[in-house]
Design a protein around this motif. Structure first.
Motif, mmCIF file in Angstrom:
data_model
loop_
_atom_site.group_PDB
_atom_site.id
_atom_site.type_symbol
_atom_site.label_atom_id
_atom_site.label_comp_id
_atom_site.label_asym_id
_atom_site.label_seq_id
_atom_site.Cartn_x
_atom_site.Cartn_y
_atom_site.Cartn_z
ATOM 1 N N ALA A 1 0.812 -1.221 0.000
ATOM 2 C CA ALA A 1 0.000 0.000 0.000
ATOM 3 C C ALA A 1 0.842 1.266 0.000
ATOM 4 C CB ALA A 1 -0.957 0.005 1.187
ATOM 5 N N HIS A 2 2.016 1.220 0.594
ATOM 6 C CA HIS A 2 2.840 2.431 0.638
ATOM 7 C C HIS A 2 3.381 2.813 -0.746
ATOM 8 C CE1 HIS A 2 5.969 -0.650 1.069
ATOM 9 N NE2 HIS A 2 6.830 0.254 0.641
ATOM 10 N N TYR A 3 3.324 1.903 -1.726
ATOM 11 C CA TYR A 3 3.743 2.222 -3.093
ATOM 12 C C TYR A 3 2.636 2.950 -3.869
ATOM 13 C CZ TYR A 3 7.576 -1.055 -2.339
ATOM 14 O OH TYR A 3 8.673 -1.704 -1.852
ATOM 15 N N TYR A 4 1.406 2.788 -3.444
ATOM 16 C CA TYR A 4 0.267 3.345 -4.175
ATOM 17 C C TYR A 4 0.346 4.867 -4.385
ATOM 18 C CZ TYR A 4 -4.487 4.777 -5.262
ATOM 19 O OH TYR A 4 -5.577 5.369 -5.834
ATOM 20 N N PRO A 5 0.613 5.676 -3.349
ATOM 21 C CA PRO A 5 0.654 7.127 -3.584
ATOM 22 C C PRO A 5 1.699 7.545 -4.625
ATOM 23 C CG PRO A 5 0.538 6.670 -1.237
ATOM 24 C CD PRO A 5 0.774 5.353 -1.924
ATOM 25 N N LEU A 6 2.863 6.923 -4.606
ATOM 26 C CA LEU A 6 3.888 7.259 -5.587
ATOM 27 C C LEU A 6 3.486 6.772 -6.979
ATOM 28 C CD1 LEU A 6 6.612 8.499 -6.194
ATOM 29 C CD2 LEU A 6 7.671 6.321 -5.591
ATOM 30 N N TYR A 7 2.876 5.612 -7.050
ATOM 31 C CA TYR A 7 2.437 5.018 -8.318
ATOM 32 C C TYR A 7 1.441 5.951 -9.018
ATOM 33 C CZ TYR A 7 1.094 0.927 -11.249
ATOM 34 O OH TYR A 7 0.863 0.044 -12.266
ATOM 35 N N VAL A 8 0.437 6.376 -8.280
ATOM 36 C CA VAL A 8 -0.588 7.247 -8.852
ATOM 37 C C VAL A 8 -0.090 8.698 -8.927
ATOM 38 C CG1 VAL A 8 -2.930 8.159 -8.545
ATOM 39 C CG2 VAL A 8 -2.469 5.738 -8.147
ATOM 40 N N GLY A 9 0.591 9.132 -7.881
ATOM 41 C CA GLY A 9 1.053 10.522 -7.830
ATOM 42 C C GLY A 9 2.009 10.880 -8.947
ATOM 43 N N SER A 10 2.983 10.010 -9.215
ATOM 44 C CA SER A 10 3.924 10.320 -10.293
ATOM 45 C C SER A 10 3.217 10.298 -11.646
ATOM 46 C CB SER A 10 5.113 9.357 -10.280
ATOM 47 O OG SER A 10 4.707 8.030 -10.482
ATOM 48 N N THR A 11 2.237 9.427 -11.809
ATOM 49 C CA THR A 11 1.464 9.398 -13.055
ATOM 50 C C THR A 11 0.692 10.703 -13.235
ATOM 51 O OG1 THR A 11 1.265 6.994 -12.898
ATOM 52 C CG2 THR A 11 -0.289 8.117 -14.355
ATOM 53 N N LEU A 12 0.087 11.203 -12.159
ATOM 54 C CA LEU A 12 -0.632 12.479 -12.240
ATOM 55 C C LEU A 12 0.317 13.632 -12.549
ATOM 56 C CD1 LEU A 12 -3.186 12.138 -9.307
ATOM 57 C CD2 LEU A 12 -3.700 12.265 -11.758
ATOM 58 N N ILE A 13 1.478 13.637 -11.929
ATOM 59 C CA ILE A 13 2.448 14.706 -12.199
ATOM 60 C C ILE A 13 2.877 14.671 -13.659
ATOM 61 C CG2 ILE A 13 4.801 15.511 -11.708
ATOM 62 C CD1 ILE A 13 4.208 14.699 -8.743
ATOM 63 N N TYR A 14 3.204 13.480 -14.166
ATOM 64 C CA TYR A 14 3.557 13.374 -15.580
ATOM 65 C C TYR A 14 2.380 13.791 -16.474
ATOM 66 C CZ TYR A 14 8.034 11.023 -14.736
ATOM 67 O OH TYR A 14 9.309 10.716 -14.372
ATOM 68 N N GLY A 15 1.162 13.472 -16.066
ATOM 69 C CA GLY A 15 -0.009 13.882 -16.838
ATOM 70 C C GLY A 15 -0.144 15.394 -16.896
ATOM 71 N N ILE A 16 0.036 16.044 -15.765
ATOM 72 C CA ILE A 16 -0.045 17.508 -15.718
ATOM 73 C C ILE A 16 1.064 18.126 -16.559
ATOM 74 C CG2 ILE A 16 0.247 19.498 -14.185
ATOM 75 C CD1 ILE A 16 -1.206 17.751 -12.019
ATOM 76 N N VAL A 17 2.278 17.608 -16.425
ATOM 77 C CA VAL A 17 3.412 18.130 -17.199
ATOM 78 C C VAL A 17 3.169 17.913 -18.694
ATOM 79 C CG1 VAL A 17 5.874 17.788 -17.716
ATOM 80 C CG2 VAL A 17 5.102 17.943 -15.336
#
Length: 193
Positions: free
Chosen positions: A155-171
């Motif tokens: 579960a501790h990998y989930y925020p980075l998994y989704v968060g980095s995808t969102l950051i790349y999406g915004i960029v």
């Protein structure tokens, strides 16, 4: 060819391939490396609507993984569950394809709306469940662990998994908007001259 079509058809694959090559070697990133952009790459590849690009990116991901493992990166994740990266990335590609039809993602009105980021976050969450669930079931690495114990562990990998995808999406969306603005400004100067 109009600008929207040119950006989508001619130019989109180049930065997607570059992002995959530059980030895939280190999945979670560190001080010297960016996190893996693969989920966002497949999401944006869905805009391209070309199944050949999907197949090429799947093959590229496997090649990069092979090269990384043969040069010292851990092969821990390469198990019979590895094949489930295909549906993981296909979900992202299909979401990108879906979003290409939304007004929010049309190249003429590309914006960073809450709804568009919601689709990306939801899809990244589904991708997390597919990739991690298949690893639990098919990797033979957790034979003595319950589903609950496994998900507590990952579960501790989930925020980075989704968060980095969102950051790349915004960029990614911001870069497309920037390119469109620069081209529109140059086109405006040409018509005035």
């Amino acid at each position: 060819m109009n600008l929207n079509r040119y950006l989508q058809v001619e130019m989109l694959p180049i930065p997607l391939i570059a992002a995959m090559i530059l980030t895939r070697f280190h999945h979670f990133g560190d001080v010297l490396h960016l996190p893996d952009a693969s989920l966002a790459v497949f999401f944006f590849a869905g805009f391209y609507r070309n199944k050949m690009l999907l197949g090429f990116l799947l093959a590229l991901a496997a090649l990069i993984d092979y090269l990384a493992i043969s040069h010292g990166t851990s092969g821990w994740c390469v198990t019979p569950a590895y094949v489930f990266l295909i549906p993981t990335y296909a979900v992202m590609w299909l979401a990108g394809r879906y979003c290409a039809n939304l007004a929010v993602f049309k190249a003429t009105e590309l914006s960073l709306s809450l709804g568009s980021m919601g689709v990306l976050a939801l899809t990244a969450s589904v991708a997390f469940v597919i990739s991690n669930g298949s690893f639990y079931v098919f990797s033979d690495r957790y034979t003595d662990m319950s589903w609950l114990q496994y998900f507590e562990r990952v579960a501790h990998y989930y925020p980075l998994y989704v968060g980095s995808t969102l950051i790349y999406g915004i960029v990614g969306i911001a870069l497309v908007k920037l390119v469109k603005a620069v081209v529109a400004t140059q086109d405006g100067r040409k018509t005035i001259s």
